[in-house]
Scaffold this motif. Structure first.
Motif, PDB file in Angstrom:
ATOM      1  N   ILE A  28      25.923 -35.272  10.243  1.00 47.35           N
ATOM      2  CA  ILE A  28      26.079 -34.891  11.651  1.00 47.35           C
ATOM      3  C   ILE A  28      27.162 -33.827  11.784  1.00 47.35           C
ATOM      4  O   ILE A  28      26.978 -32.815  12.462  1.00 47.35           O
ATOM      5  CB  ILE A  28      26.439 -36.124  12.508  1.00 47.35           C
ATOM      6  N   ARG A  29      28.281 -34.068  11.099  1.00 44.86           N
ATOM      7  CA  ARG A  29      29.440 -33.172  11.220  1.00 44.86           C
ATOM      8  C   ARG A  29      29.129 -31.743  10.792  1.00 44.86           C
ATOM      9  O   ARG A  29      29.428 -30.800  11.523  1.00 44.86           O
ATOM     10  CB  ARG A  29      30.604 -33.721  10.383  1.00 44.86           C
ATOM     11  N   ILE A  30      28.541 -31.584   9.632  1.00 44.68           N
ATOM     12  CA  ILE A  30      28.373 -30.233   9.072  1.00 44.68           C
ATOM     13  C   ILE A  30      27.412 -29.367   9.896  1.00 44.68           C
ATOM     14  O   ILE A  30      27.780 -28.272  10.314  1.00 44.68           O
ATOM     15  CB  ILE A  30      27.976 -30.307   7.581  1.00 44.68           C
ATOM     16  N   PRO A  31      26.196 -29.825  10.203  1.00 47.29           N
ATOM     17  CA  PRO A  31      25.305 -28.916  10.947  1.00 47.29           C
ATOM     18  C   PRO A  31      25.571 -28.843  12.448  1.00 47.29           C
ATOM     19  O   PRO A  31      25.262 -27.840  13.083  1.00 47.29           O
ATOM     20  CB  PRO A  31      23.908 -29.469  10.675  1.00 47.29           C
ATOM     21  N   PHE A  32      26.142 -29.901  13.025  1.00 47.90           N
ATOM     22  CA  PHE A  32      26.267 -29.920  14.479  1.00 47.90           C
ATOM     23  C   PHE A  32      27.679 -29.668  14.992  1.00 47.90           C
ATOM     24  O   PHE A  32      27.857 -28.957  15.978  1.00 47.90           O
ATOM     25  CB  PHE A  32      25.748 -31.252  15.040  1.00 47.90           C
ATOM     26  N   LEU A  33      28.679 -30.256  14.361  1.00 52.90           N
ATOM     27  CA  LEU A  33      30.043 -30.105  14.865  1.00 52.90           C
ATOM     28  C   LEU A  33      30.766 -28.877  14.312  1.00 52.90           C
ATOM     29  O   LEU A  33      31.438 -28.172  15.059  1.00 52.90           O
ATOM     30  CB  LEU A  33      30.867 -31.364  14.562  1.00 52.90           C
ATOM     31  N   VAL A  34      30.650 -28.640  13.017  1.00 50.92           N
ATOM     32  CA  VAL A  34      31.388 -27.530  12.405  1.00 50.92           C
ATOM     33  C   VAL A  34      31.072 -26.188  13.074  1.00 50.92           C
ATOM     34  O   VAL A  34      31.996 -25.438  13.411  1.00 50.92           O
ATOM     35  CB  VAL A  34      31.168 -27.476  10.876  1.00 50.92           C
ATOM     36  N   PRO A  35      29.792 -25.852  13.326  1.00 49.39           N
ATOM     37  CA  PRO A  35      29.532 -24.558  13.978  1.00 49.39           C
ATOM     38  C   PRO A  35      30.107 -24.465  15.399  1.00 49.39           C
ATOM     39  O   PRO A  35      30.399 -23.379  15.877  1.00 49.39           O
ATOM     40  CB  PRO A  35      28.007 -24.470  14.022  1.00 49.39           C
ATOM     41  N   ARG A  36      30.280 -25.593  16.057  1.00 51.31           N
ATOM     42  CA  ARG A  36      30.734 -25.576  17.445  1.00 51.31           C
ATOM     43  C   ARG A  36      32.263 -25.632  17.579  1.00 51.31           C
ATOM     44  O   ARG A  36      32.829 -24.965  18.438  1.00 51.31           O
ATOM     45  CB  ARG A  36      30.103 -26.729  18.208  1.00 51.31           C
ATOM     46  N   ILE A  37      32.891 -26.476  16.751  1.00 51.86           N
ATOM     47  CA  ILE A  37      34.340 -26.669  16.937  1.00 51.86           C
ATOM     48  C   ILE A  37      35.161 -26.330  15.697  1.00 51.86           C
ATOM     49  O   ILE A  37      36.381 -26.425  15.727  1.00 51.86           O
ATOM     50  CB  ILE A  37      34.657 -28.108  17.409  1.00 51.86           C
ATOM     51  N   GLY A  38      34.517 -25.962  14.611  1.00 56.36           N
ATOM     52  CA  GLY A  38      35.232 -25.581  13.399  1.00 56.36           C
ATOM     53  C   GLY A  38      35.440 -26.758  12.455  1.00 56.36           C
ATOM     54  O   GLY A  38      35.322 -27.920  12.843  1.00 56.36           O
ATOM     55  N   VAL A  39      35.756 -26.416  11.219  1.00 55.29           N
ATOM     56  CA  VAL A  39      35.913 -27.432  10.166  1.00 55.29           C
ATOM     57  C   VAL A  39      37.044 -28.395  10.491  1.00 55.29           C
ATOM     58  O   VAL A  39      36.873 -29.617  10.408  1.00 55.29           O
ATOM     59  CB  VAL A  39      36.151 -26.761   8.789  1.00 55.29           C
ATOM     60  N   ARG A  40      38.212 -27.851  10.852  1.00 56.72           N
ATOM     61  CA  ARG A  40      39.369 -28.720  11.092  1.00 56.72           C
ATOM     62  C   ARG A  40      39.078 -29.766  12.147  1.00 56.72           C
ATOM     63  O   ARG A  40      39.273 -30.962  11.937  1.00 56.72           O
ATOM     64  CB  ARG A  40      40.578 -27.891  11.511  1.00 56.72           C
ATOM     65  N   TRP A  41      38.601 -29.335  13.309  1.00 64.11           N
ATOM     66  CA  TRP A  41      38.394 -30.268  14.413  1.00 64.11           C
ATOM     67  C   TRP A  41      37.230 -31.215  14.144  1.00 64.11           C
ATOM     68  O   TRP A  41      37.257 -32.374  14.556  1.00 64.11           O
ATOM     69  CB  TRP A  41      38.233 -29.520  15.727  1.00 64.11           C
ATOM     70  N   ALA A  42      36.219 -30.733  13.445  1.00 67.48           N
ATOM     71  CA  ALA A  42      35.096 -31.605  13.103  1.00 67.48           C
ATOM     72  C   ALA A  42      35.553 -32.715  12.149  1.00 67.48           C
ATOM     73  O   ALA A  42      35.190 -33.883  12.327  1.00 67.48           O
ATOM     74  CB  ALA A  42      33.973 -30.788  12.464  1.00 67.48           C
ATOM     75  N   GLU A  43      36.354 -32.349  11.152  1.00 66.57           N
ATOM     76  CA  GLU A  43      36.864 -33.364  10.225  1.00 66.57           C
ATOM     77  C   GLU A  43      37.810 -34.329  10.922  1.00 66.57           C
ATOM     78  O   GLU A  43      37.757 -35.541  10.692  1.00 66.57           O
ATOM     79  CB  GLU A  43      37.557 -32.697   9.037  1.00 66.57           C
ATOM     80  N   LEU A  44      38.656 -33.801  11.789  1.00 66.11           N
ATOM     81  CA  LEU A  44      39.582 -34.678  12.523  1.00 66.11           C
ATOM     82  C   LEU A  44      38.838 -35.619  13.473  1.00 66.11           C
ATOM     83  O   LEU A  44      39.246 -36.767  13.656  1.00 66.11           O
ATOM     84  CB  LEU A  44      40.622 -33.845  13.279  1.00 66.11           C
ATOM     85  N   ALA A  45      37.750 -35.142  14.061  1.00 65.57           N
ATOM     86  CA  ALA A  45      36.954 -35.994  14.953  1.00 65.57           C
ATOM     87  C   ALA A  45      36.296 -37.140  14.178  1.00 65.57           C
ATOM     88  O   ALA A  45      36.084 -38.220  14.731  1.00 65.57           O
ATOM     89  CB  ALA A  45      35.889 -35.150  15.664  1.00 65.57           C
TER      90      ALA A  45
END
Length: 131
Positions: A25-42
């Motif tokens: 979920i994180r890599i295709p959906f969150l990373v493009p929208r909020i970036g690696v740092r924030w996606a990993e922190l979420a």
């Protein structure tokens, strides 16, 4: 000792499986929208909850690890397996040398990830102590 090893393997598999699913979920959906740092922190609070619950499961499923030393051994075994899996995936899937992979980690989310890994290692012991 074999039940301790089984508990560590089970704990590792449960947390790795949840992390794999969350990564899908994180890599295709969150990373493009909020970036690696924030996606990993979420993802970190969710993984912390998974770790907490998985530690409880192995303590119930493997009552043989009901001593502080065995619960800690199971957690440390799971940590060793998690680090090995992470490094293997980085080198095989991403084709990165070890030092390049470590250098590529975000300073903030990478530091939080290290703390979560330490919590992962000691959570069976912490859950046992809280009983």
């Amino acid at each position: 000792m074999s039940k301790t090893i089984q508990a560590g393997l089970t704990y590792f598999a449960m947390v790795l499986g949840a992390g794999f699913l969350l990564g899908m979920i994180r890599i295709p959906f969150l990373v493009p929208r909020i970036g690696v740092r924030w996606a990993e922190l979420a993802e970190m609070p969710i993984m912390a909850m998974v770790i907490y619950l998985a530690a409880g499961v192995i303590l119930r499923r493997f009552p043989e690890i009901g001593s502080p030393s065995r619960s800690l051994i199971a957690g440390l075994l799971a940590l060793a397996l998690m680090v090995a899996a992470e490094l293997a995936l980085a080198s095989v899937v991403q084709g990165m040398p070890l030092m390049e992979f470590i250098a590529s980690r975000d300073v903030v989310s990478g530091s939080v990830y290290l703390v979560v890994l330490l919590v992962f290692a000691v959570m069976p012991w912490l859950r046992l102590s809280a009983r």
